[in-house]
Design a protein around this motif. Structure first.
Motif, PDB file in Angstrom:
ATOM      1  N   ASP A 146       0.959  16.256  -3.217  1.00 23.29           N
ATOM      2  CA  ASP A 146       1.742  15.033  -3.025  1.00 23.29           C
ATOM      3  C   ASP A 146       3.012  15.123  -3.862  1.00 23.29           C
ATOM      4  O   ASP A 146       3.030  14.821  -5.057  1.00 23.29           O
ATOM      5  CB  ASP A 146       0.923  13.804  -3.432  1.00 23.29           C
ATOM      6  CG  ASP A 146      -0.249  13.584  -2.507  1.00 23.29           C
ATOM      7  OD1 ASP A 146      -0.115  13.920  -1.324  1.00 23.29           O
ATOM      8  OD2 ASP A 146      -1.277  13.066  -2.967  1.00 23.29           O
ATOM      9  N   GLN A 148       4.370  11.898  -5.688  1.00 25.10           N
ATOM     10  CA  GLN A 148       3.599  11.527  -6.870  1.00 25.10           C
ATOM     11  C   GLN A 148       3.914  12.445  -8.037  1.00 25.10           C
ATOM     12  O   GLN A 148       4.057  11.998  -9.172  1.00 25.10           O
ATOM     13  CB  GLN A 148       2.108  11.566  -6.554  1.00 25.10           C
ATOM     14  CG  GLN A 148       1.678  10.495  -5.591  1.00 25.10           C
ATOM     15  CD  GLN A 148       0.194  10.548  -5.289  1.00 25.10           C
ATOM     16  OE1 GLN A 148      -0.509  11.447  -5.714  1.00 25.10           O
ATOM     17  NE2 GLN A 148      -0.280   9.566  -4.542  1.00 25.10           N
ATOM     18  N   ASP A 174       0.829  -1.206   0.000  1.00 28.41           N
ATOM     19  CA  ASP A 174       0.000   0.000   0.000  1.00 28.41           C
ATOM     20  C   ASP A 174       0.863   1.256   0.000  1.00 28.41           C
ATOM     21  O   ASP A 174       0.531   2.245  -0.652  1.00 28.41           O
ATOM     22  CB  ASP A 174      -0.924   0.015   1.218  1.00 28.41           C
ATOM     23  CG  ASP A 174      -1.947  -1.108   1.184  1.00 28.41           C
ATOM     24  OD1 ASP A 174      -2.278  -1.556   0.065  1.00 28.41           O
ATOM     25  OD2 ASP A 174      -2.395  -1.531   2.255  1.00 28.41           O
ATOM     26  N   PHE A 175       1.968   1.198   0.719  1.00 31.97           N
ATOM     27  CA  PHE A 175       2.874   2.341   0.772  1.00 31.97           C
ATOM     28  C   PHE A 175       3.466   2.617  -0.611  1.00 31.97           C
ATOM     29  O   PHE A 175       3.521   3.764  -1.063  1.00 31.97           O
ATOM     30  CB  PHE A 175       3.982   2.059   1.786  1.00 31.97           C
ATOM     31  CG  PHE A 175       5.002   3.148   1.876  1.00 31.97           C
ATOM     32  CD1 PHE A 175       4.695   4.338   2.510  1.00 31.97           C
ATOM     33  CD2 PHE A 175       6.256   2.982   1.330  1.00 31.97           C
ATOM     34  CE1 PHE A 175       5.637   5.349   2.604  1.00 31.97           C
ATOM     35  CE2 PHE A 175       7.199   3.976   1.414  1.00 31.97           C
ATOM     36  CZ  PHE A 175       6.892   5.160   2.047  1.00 31.97           C
ATOM     37  N   ASN A 207       0.943   3.959  -3.139  1.00 36.80           N
ATOM     38  CA  ASN A 207       0.569   5.346  -2.890  1.00 36.80           C
ATOM     39  C   ASN A 207       1.425   6.317  -3.704  1.00 36.80           C
ATOM     40  O   ASN A 207       1.057   7.465  -3.894  1.00 36.80           O
ATOM     41  CB  ASN A 207       0.688   5.668  -1.399  1.00 36.80           C
ATOM     42  CG  ASN A 207       0.043   6.977  -1.052  1.00 36.80           C
ATOM     43  OD1 ASN A 207      -0.933   7.389  -1.664  1.00 36.80           O
ATOM     44  ND2 ASN A 207       0.587   7.639  -0.057  1.00 36.80           N
ATOM     45  N   GLU A 246      -3.422   8.975  -8.936  1.00 39.11           N
ATOM     46  CA  GLU A 246      -4.643   8.681  -9.686  1.00 39.11           C
ATOM     47  C   GLU A 246      -4.729   9.586 -10.905  1.00 39.11           C
ATOM     48  O   GLU A 246      -5.158   9.170 -11.974  1.00 39.11           O
ATOM     49  CB  GLU A 246      -5.869   8.861  -8.800  1.00 39.11           C
ATOM     50  CG  GLU A 246      -5.949   7.835  -7.689  1.00 39.11           C
ATOM     51  CD  GLU A 246      -7.152   8.055  -6.809  1.00 39.11           C
ATOM     52  OE1 GLU A 246      -8.039   8.860  -7.172  1.00 39.11           O
ATOM     53  OE2 GLU A 246      -7.217   7.412  -5.749  1.00 39.11           O
TER      54      GLU A 246
END
Length: 93
Positions: free
Chosen positions: A57, A60, A39-40, A43, A47
């Protein structure tokens, strides 16, 4: 310095009880166990680029920028003549 004086005069935090609630502590432990390495890592993948920029973020956005840079570099090397025209104009004949 001023903060220390004011804190000493008014005794900020006096009477503040810090007794942890057992149910809240168990909930925190359960949430911590749910956050796995996969999950980390997932992330990091945004999206959408706009969503990552809007949410702030940085990882990202950085991942997108690196991937975009790699793809742009690859595209320019394989691009047709009009895209490489500025490079040919710089070369002496």
């Amino acid at each position: 310095m001023l903060g220390l004086v004011v804190g000493s005069l008014f005794q900020i935090g006096r009477g503040f009880a810090t007794k942890p609630d057992a149910a809240e502590l168990a909930n925190c432990v359960k949430l911590d166990q749910a956050a796995r390495t996969v999950d980390f890592i997932l992330n990091f993948i945004p999206e959408s680029v706009i969503g990552a920029l809007a949410d702030g973020d940085i990882l990202q956005v950085l991942l997108f920028a690196i991937l975009f840079g790699f793809s742009l570099r690859r595209w320019v090397n394989a691009a047709p003549w009009p895209c490489r025209a500025p490079q040919h104009l710089k070369e002496p004949r």
